[in-house]
Every structure is written in structure tokens, then in C-alpha cells.
Design a protein around this motif. Structure first.
Motif, PDB file in Angstrom:
ATOM      1  N   LEU A  51       0.792  -1.064  -0.037  1.00 30.49           N
ATOM      2  CA  LEU A  51      -0.116  -0.070   0.051  1.00 30.49           C
ATOM      3  C   LEU A  51       0.882   1.248  -0.059  1.00 30.49           C
ATOM      4  N   VAL A  52       1.812   1.183   0.823  1.00 31.94           N
ATOM      5  CA  VAL A  52       2.962   2.458   0.915  1.00 31.94           C
ATOM      6  C   VAL A  52       3.477   2.492  -0.459  1.00 31.94           C
ATOM      7  N   ALA A  53       3.730   1.511  -1.193  1.00 30.54           N
ATOM      8  CA  ALA A  53       4.716   1.603  -2.424  1.00 30.54           C
ATOM      9  C   ALA A  53       3.574   2.162  -3.529  1.00 30.54           C
ATOM     10  N   HIS A  54       2.372   1.848  -3.152  1.00 30.96           N
ATOM     11  CA  HIS A  54       1.152   2.163  -4.238  1.00 30.96           C
ATOM     12  C   HIS A  54       1.051   3.935  -3.926  1.00 30.96           C
ATOM     13  N   THR A  55       1.423   4.529  -3.014  1.00 33.06           N
ATOM     14  CA  THR A  55       0.874   5.912  -2.451  1.00 33.06           C
ATOM     15  C   THR A  55       2.122   6.730  -2.169  1.00 33.06           C
ATOM     16  N   LEU A  56       3.019   6.619  -1.386  1.00 36.08           N
ATOM     17  CA  LEU A  56       4.119   7.384  -1.140  1.00 36.08           C
ATOM     18  C   LEU A  56       4.808   8.125  -2.342  1.00 36.08           C
ATOM     19  N   PRO A  57       5.111   7.239  -3.471  1.00 36.48           N
ATOM     20  CA  PRO A  57       5.870   7.919  -4.365  1.00 36.48           C
ATOM     21  C   PRO A  57       5.114   8.905  -4.783  1.00 36.48           C
ATOM     22  N   ARG A  58       3.794   8.992  -5.216  1.00 40.35           N
ATOM     23  CA  ARG A  58       2.902  10.145  -5.881  1.00 40.35           C
ATOM     24  C   ARG A  58       2.942  11.107  -5.095  1.00 40.35           C
ATOM     25  N   ALA A  59       3.014  11.014  -3.624  1.00 35.21           N
ATOM     26  CA  ALA A  59       3.061  12.172  -2.588  1.00 35.21           C
ATOM     27  C   ALA A  59       4.663  12.843  -2.677  1.00 35.21           C
ATOM     28  N   LEU A  60       5.461  12.172  -2.773  1.00 32.66           N
ATOM     29  CA  LEU A  60       6.754  12.580  -2.736  1.00 32.66           C
ATOM     30  C   LEU A  60       7.187  13.424  -4.208  1.00 32.66           C
ATOM     31  N   LEU A  61       6.521  13.088  -5.254  1.00 36.01           N
ATOM     32  CA  LEU A  61       6.815  13.509  -6.611  1.00 36.01           C
ATOM     33  C   LEU A  61       5.700  14.639  -6.974  1.00 36.01           C
ATOM     34  N   ALA A  62       4.613  14.797  -6.116  1.00 39.63           N
ATOM     35  CA  ALA A  62       3.696  15.720  -6.505  1.00 39.63           C
ATOM     36  C   ALA A  62       4.050  17.131  -6.639  1.00 39.63           C
ATOM     37  N   PRO A  63       4.893  17.692  -5.810  1.00 43.43           N
ATOM     38  CA  PRO A  63       5.174  19.231  -6.008  1.00 43.43           C
ATOM     39  C   PRO A  63       5.944  19.204  -7.375  1.00 43.43           C
ATOM     40  N   LEU A  78       1.112  12.502 -20.633  1.00 42.66           N
ATOM     41  CA  LEU A  78       0.102  11.483 -20.519  1.00 42.66           C
ATOM     42  C   LEU A  78       0.702  10.299 -21.357  1.00 42.66           C
ATOM     43  N   VAL A  79       1.275  10.735 -22.491  1.00 45.00           N
ATOM     44  CA  VAL A  79       2.004   9.608 -23.353  1.00 45.00           C
ATOM     45  C   VAL A  79       3.027   9.109 -22.887  1.00 45.00           C
ATOM     46  N   ALA A  80       4.087  10.082 -22.404  1.00 48.29           N
ATOM     47  CA  ALA A  80       5.210   9.512 -22.106  1.00 48.29           C
ATOM     48  C   ALA A  80       5.059   8.752 -20.621  1.00 48.29           C
ATOM     49  N   GLY A  81       4.391   9.046 -19.688  1.00 52.84           N
ATOM     50  CA  GLY A  81       4.137   8.527 -18.644  1.00 52.84           C
ATOM     51  C   GLY A  81       3.454   7.124 -18.708  1.00 52.84           C
ATOM     52  N   SER A  82       2.471   6.946 -19.740  1.00 57.62           N
ATOM     53  CA  SER A  82       1.986   5.593 -19.812  1.00 57.62           C
ATOM     54  C   SER A  82       3.034   4.668 -20.561  1.00 57.62           C
ATOM     55  N   LEU A  83       3.884   5.099 -21.471  1.00 52.03           N
ATOM     56  CA  LEU A  83       4.887   4.241 -22.115  1.00 52.03           C
ATOM     57  C   LEU A  83       5.875   3.744 -20.955  1.00 52.03           C
ATOM     58  N   ALA A 115       5.296   6.115  -9.118  1.00 52.92           N
ATOM     59  CA  ALA A 115       5.813   7.316  -9.016  1.00 52.92           C
ATOM     60  C   ALA A 115       5.430   8.132 -10.445  1.00 52.92           C
ATOM     61  N   LEU A 116       5.416   7.162 -11.420  1.00 50.67           N
ATOM     62  CA  LEU A 116       5.176   7.855 -12.709  1.00 50.67           C
ATOM     63  C   LEU A 116       3.530   8.166 -12.767  1.00 50.67           C
ATOM     64  N   SER A 117       2.709   7.645 -11.880  1.00 50.88           N
ATOM     65  CA  SER A 117       1.484   7.986 -11.987  1.00 50.88           C
ATOM     66  C   SER A 117       1.362   9.393 -11.360  1.00 50.88           C
ATOM     67  N   ALA A 118       2.200   9.964 -10.444  1.00 44.81           N
ATOM     68  CA  ALA A 118       2.300  11.157  -9.987  1.00 44.81           C
ATOM     69  C   ALA A 118       2.273  12.478 -10.798  1.00 44.81           C
ATOM     70  N   PHE A 119       2.619  11.911 -12.372  1.00 47.17           N
ATOM     71  CA  PHE A 119       2.766  12.925 -13.304  1.00 47.17           C
ATOM     72  C   PHE A 119       1.219  12.704 -14.109  1.00 47.17           C
ATOM     73  N   THR A 120       0.837  11.544 -14.518  1.00 50.38           N
ATOM     74  CA  THR A 120      -0.228  11.383 -15.364  1.00 50.38           C
ATOM     75  C   THR A 120      -1.545  11.712 -14.513  1.00 50.38           C
ATOM     76  N   ASP A 121      -1.763  11.396 -13.291  1.00 52.00           N
ATOM     77  CA  ASP A 121      -2.825  11.945 -12.748  1.00 52.00           C
ATOM     78  C   ASP A 121      -3.340  13.257 -12.687  1.00 52.00           C
ATOM     79  N   PRO A 122      -2.343  14.182 -12.313  1.00 52.71           N
ATOM     80  CA  PRO A 122      -2.723  15.398 -12.331  1.00 52.71           C
ATOM     81  C   PRO A 122      -2.697  16.102 -13.825  1.00 52.71           C
TER      82      PRO A 122
END
Length: 409
Positions: A51-63, A78-83, A115-122
Motif C-alpha cells: 500500500l505504501v509503495a502504491h501511495t508514497l511515491p505519488r506524494a513525494l513527486l507531487a510538487p 500522459l503519453v510519456a508516462g503511460s509508455l 511514481a510515474l502516476s504522480a505525473f499522469t494523474d494531475p
């Protein structure tokens, strides 16, 4: 506007399809990763680590992600993050089942993928107001929320069955393919540079320095935006603790039935999270309002408490449906308010603030919930911690917003 009307918008339809395909892959492997964690000897700590691995990286890279989303073409992100996420999943396939590969290696790879989803979600959240007009944002978010829930229910149920028969590697291979398909769909979108193509025409109405702290300071001075950005924190805390408890309940089954049980339990919760956004969208009093946020939060916390105290299958199903219903309504209502209250050129950073807040909260809810459960020698301790922490955070958030200015409507 109805779903058919929204889907007549070709650009929104492509974004919707891309997100649906990507989500299916994510939830398809949700059970596979959870099953791998339960197969280790680390117990609930292993589950919490995933669960931490699913959540923490997005928080760290969000800024950093929020600033990038507000400074670059969102379609390219969106394209680069998905690939890149597809590439990480291929690495996961290569190492799963290898000699010496355990929960730590798996959690590390999940960490990178998330961590990559920290970019695609926003980027996806910030792109939405560039594709639909403000009057349709509520309906668009409700449709996306319902789609998320339907894909969640379908994905985890199918993932549980497939993982039980073909193993985690087969599920991960499907996940990698979905990311590639999503990238192709994202690539068909028009250019989505910040401030361009905004349907409301007010993207430059508020000029904010291009750094994360400036965006936070602006949000801090705006009580309605502050409440919208932090609204997911209470339910995320509750969700983290209950997530650990749910896996503990599934682990009581025989080894062959764990994946199926996890898939079914997550699927029932997913069905509830689809009902919530659609139900809230039907009532003006609930749709995109502070009252709607409070009611959704209350439903979530009550449902998590119910899930913690019952053990009859019928009551567990009822609690899971209500749990999902409250979370789905909270997510859609707060996201809609963020998009309506924020200039487009700032939206990536505010979406990142939202992402950072609720991912940290979910991470803490799961990790501390597992610690409490271990301390009291009862899995229910995780659920009680989540519900209690969520209730406290809910009260503190209401107090904070009230001290910042007039009550937002």
C-alpha cells in the motif's frame, strides 16, 4: 448533460477511453500484487508495504509533477508516462518468481510505477477543463468516477480469477499492454498546453508564480479551494486502515481462494464507488457542494466502522458497498470543486496538492493501521485506526477552513 452527450465530444471521449484502458490494467494487477504480498511471511506489514509503495511515491513527486503539468503540454506527459509505466511492468514480469525475489523487490518496482502516476494523474485532471466546458465538469467527473468504479469492479474481479489460474505474470502482461494502448489514445488528443484551449476563457485570470509553494500559498488564502484540495484526506486515512483489514479478512481463506476473495471484495466496493458519483450528481444539494462533501465523508467513515465490527458475509458486503459509495462521491465532488475554483494555469499544481494530501493520508492509514493491528493482536485494529483517524482529520479540516474565512458554499 447525459453520458451520451458527453461522449459525443470526440476529445473527451478519447481521454475517457484512454483512462478506462489504463485503469483496467491497474486494477487487473491489484489482486496479483496483493496476492504476492500475502504469500510472503511478513503478514499485514507486507500488505501495508505494498500500500505504501502504491501511495508514497505519488506524494513525494507531487510538487515537481504539479509544476511540470503547469509548464508543459499535458498530452505529452500522459503519453510519456503511460509508455514508461508499461516498461516498468515488463521489468516486474521479468523478476516476479525469480530466485530471491520477495516483497521488497516487488514493492520497489510498484513504487517506481506509481511514481510515474504522480505525473499522469494531475495531467489528466488538469486536461479535463480544457476539453469540456465548466457547466459539464460535474457530469464529466461523475462519468469518470462511475467509469473508475466499473473498471475497478471488473478489473479486480477478472484479475482475481485470472491470477488464480495463470498467475501474477499473466496479469502483469495484460497490464503492460493496457499502458501501451492508453498511450496511443492519449497521443490522439490535441495539444494541451496550460492556459490554452480553456473553455471558460479565464485561464489567465489569476497569475501565480510557477512554483509549488506559491500555489500552496494562494490556496491557503482561499478557503473554498483549500477545503476542496484537502477534502479527500479524512476518507483516505479511513481507506488505508480498512484496506489492510480487507486483506486480513481475505487471508483467512485457503491459499487457493485468496485471490478470488480479494477480487470479489474489492469488486463489491468498486460497485459502490460507482453508485456514489451518479447518486450525488442527481441532487443539486449534493453535486459539487460542501454539504455533499461532508455527507460523503460521513458515509465513508460509518461504512469503515461497520466493516470493522461485522463478520457476517451479508453485512460485510453492505459495508463494502457503502464504503465505496462514500469514497466515490467524495472523490468526484472534491475534484469537481477543484476544477471549478482554480484557474487552468494553476490547476496542475492544485491537483498535485490534492494528490499529495490524500496519498500521504492513505499511506499513513495503512501503515499505522497495520502497526495498531499488530499491537492489539487483532486485524480489526487497522479498521478502527482508519475510522478514528479519519474522523479526527474531518473535524480538524472543518475547523481549519472555518478559521480561514467565511464558510464556503
Amino acid at each position: 448533460m447525459s453520458a451520451p452527450g458527453l461522449l459525443a465530444n470526440r476529445e473527451f471521449r478519447r481521454l475517457w477511453l484512454a483512462l478506462a484502458v489504463s485503469l483496467f490494467g491497474d486494477w487487473f494487477t491489484y489482486v496479483a500484487v496483493g496476492t504476492l504480498a500475502l504469500s510472503e511471511s511478513t503478514g499485514l506489514y507486507g500488505v501495508a508495504a505494498v500500500l505504501v509503495a502504491h501511495t508514497l511515491p505519488r506524494a513525494l513527486l507531487a510538487p515537481f509533477a504539479g509544476r511540470l503539468v503547469d509548464g508543459r503540454d499535458r498530452r505529452s506527459i500522459l503519453v510519456a508516462g503511460s509508455l514508461l509505466r508499461a516498461l516498468v511492468v515488463l521489468v516486474m514480469i521479468a523478476v516476479v518468481g525469480g530466485e530471491g525475489t520477495g516483497a521488497t523487490v516487488l514493492a520497489g518496482l510498484v513504487f517506481v510505477r506509481m511514481a510515474l502516476s504522480a505525473f499522469t494523474d494531475p495531467a489528466a485532471s488538469a486536461a479535463l477543463p480544457q476539453l469540456v466546458p465548466p457547466a459539464q465538469l460535474g457530469a464529466a467527473n461523475a462519468l469518470l468516477g462511475a467509469t473508475w468504479s466499473a473498471i475497478f469492479a471488473l478489473g479486480v474481479a477478472a484479475g482475481g480469477l485470472v491470477t488464480a489460474f495463470v498467475g501474477p505474470r499473466g496479469a502483469l502482461a495484460i497490464d503492460a499492454a493496457t499502458f501501451v494502448v492508453a498511450a496511443l489514445l492519449f497521443a490522439s488528443l490535441p495539444r494541451l498546453r496550460p492556459g490554452e484551449r480553456t473553455t471558460s476563457g479565464d485561464a489567465s485570470a489569476s497569475v501565480v508564480a510557477p512554483d509549488f509553494l506559491a500555489a500552496w500559498r494562494r490556496t491557503w488564502r482561499d478557503p473554498p479551494a483549500l477545503q476542496a484540495a484537502l477534502a479527500k484526506i479524512p476518507v483516505a486515512l479511513a481507506n488505508g486502515g480498512a484496506w489492510v483489514l480487507l486483506h486480513a479478512v481475505a487471508a483467512t481463506e485457503s491459499a487457493a481462494d485468496v485471490a478470488v476473495t480479494l477480487g470479489l471484495m474489492h469488486g463489491v466496493r468498486g460497485l459502490g464507488s460507482g453508485v456514489g458519483p451518479l447518486l450525488w450528481a442527481r441532487f443539486t444539494r449534493l453535486r459539487g457542494t460542501v454539504f455533499g462533501l461532508h455527507l460523503a465523508t460521513g458515509v465513508t467513515l460509518a461504512a469503515v466502522a461497520l466493516f470493522t465490527v461485522v463478520d457476517a458475509p451479508a453485512l460485510l458486503i453492505l459495508a463494502s458497498v457503502l464504503w465505496g459509495l462514500g469514497m466515490g462521491a467524495t472523490w468526484v465532488t472534491s475534484t469537481t470543486r477543484i476544477q471549478l475554483l482554480t484557474p487552468n494555469a494553476l490547476l496542475g499544481r492544485l491537483a498535485a496538492i490534492d494528490l499529495m494530501g490524500h496519498t500521504i493520508a492513505q499511506c499513513l492509514g495503512g501503515l499505522l493501521g497495520a502497526i495498531v493491528a499488530d499491537a492489539v493482536l487483532a486485524p480489526a485494529g487497522a479498521g478502527w485506526f482508519g475510522a478514528g483517524a479519519g474522523l479526527l482529520a474531518w473535524a480538524l479540516l472543518a475547523l481549519l477552513v472555518r478559521t480561514r474565512g467565511p464558510s464556503p458554499q
